[in-house]
Scaffold this motif. Sequence first.
Motif, short mmCIF file in Angstrom:
data_model
loop_
_atom_site.label_atom_id
_atom_site.label_comp_id
_atom_site.label_asym_id
_atom_site.label_seq_id
_atom_site.Cartn_x
_atom_site.Cartn_y
_atom_site.Cartn_z
N ARG A 97 19.10 61.76 5.77
CA ARG A 97 18.10 60.96 6.49
C ARG A 97 17.38 61.87 7.49
O ARG A 97 18.03 62.57 8.28
N LEU A 99 8.84 62.01 13.92
CA LEU A 99 8.36 61.52 15.22
C LEU A 99 6.90 61.92 15.40
O LEU A 99 6.57 63.11 15.32
N LEU A 150 14.24 61.93 10.40
CA LEU A 150 13.38 61.15 11.28
C LEU A 150 12.09 61.93 11.54
O LEU A 150 12.13 63.10 11.92
N GLU A 184 12.37 58.12 7.90
CA GLU A 184 12.00 57.07 8.85
C GLU A 184 10.92 57.64 9.75
O GLU A 184 11.07 58.74 10.29
N CYS A 185 9.82 56.90 9.92
CA CYS A 185 8.71 57.36 10.76
C CYS A 185 8.61 56.50 12.02
O CYS A 185 8.79 55.28 11.96
N PHE A 186 8.31 57.14 13.13
CA PHE A 186 8.19 56.46 14.43
C PHE A 186 7.03 57.09 15.19
O PHE A 186 6.93 58.31 15.26
N GLU A 203 23.08 57.84 15.42
CA GLU A 203 22.66 57.50 14.07
C GLU A 203 23.06 58.60 13.09
O GLU A 203 23.39 59.70 13.50
N VAL A 261 15.15 66.23 12.31
CA VAL A 261 13.97 65.61 12.93
C VAL A 261 12.76 66.50 12.65
O VAL A 261 12.85 67.73 12.75
N VAL A 268 21.37 60.69 11.30
CA VAL A 268 20.13 61.44 11.08
C VAL A 268 20.52 62.91 11.00
O VAL A 268 21.20 63.43 11.88
N ARG A 270 13.83 57.34 21.83
CA ARG A 270 14.02 57.41 20.36
C ARG A 270 14.81 58.65 19.98
O ARG A 270 15.65 58.64 19.09
N VAL A 325 19.00 59.12 18.26
CA VAL A 325 19.43 59.94 17.12
C VAL A 325 20.91 60.30 17.24
O VAL A 325 21.62 60.40 16.24
#
Length: 148
Positions: free
Chosen positions: A2, A6, A4, A46-48, A66, A71, A68, A59, A63
Amino acid sequence: MRILILHGVNLNMFGRRDPAQYGNATLAQIDSGLEALGRELGVTVECFQTNHEGEMVERIHKVLDEEVQAVVINAGAWTHYSHAIADALAILKIPVVEVHMSNVHARESFRHNSVLSAVCTGSICGFGPASYLLGLRAARNAVIHMNK
């Protein structure tokens, strides 16, 4: 795996903001491309995005709790002065890849400095939306290399 993604301040304006620097792709199109590449690579993406520095820091902190593995971050203008975001990223013990759509080194002098680079695994800039795709590939490769 996974990863992330950002997106920082003003990046929700991709597609409307200075097409000469950023092109015409919207943030939704960039996210869609990242999710498609993620599926191809066997990676959950996952996009934020936020325009609020404190939300970005929160955010990043999340992490830690989680699953993750890496990044990818384009902090936008925060890249050049947000020691708060740099400090939050420094807490992470996973690969962090900094990306920028434009070549920040060929722009205004204030954009030449990144306070994030010192806490990132690497940086990619100047390839438009492909910078994100390259960043995703780099993050995945860094995780694989780290786990060998």
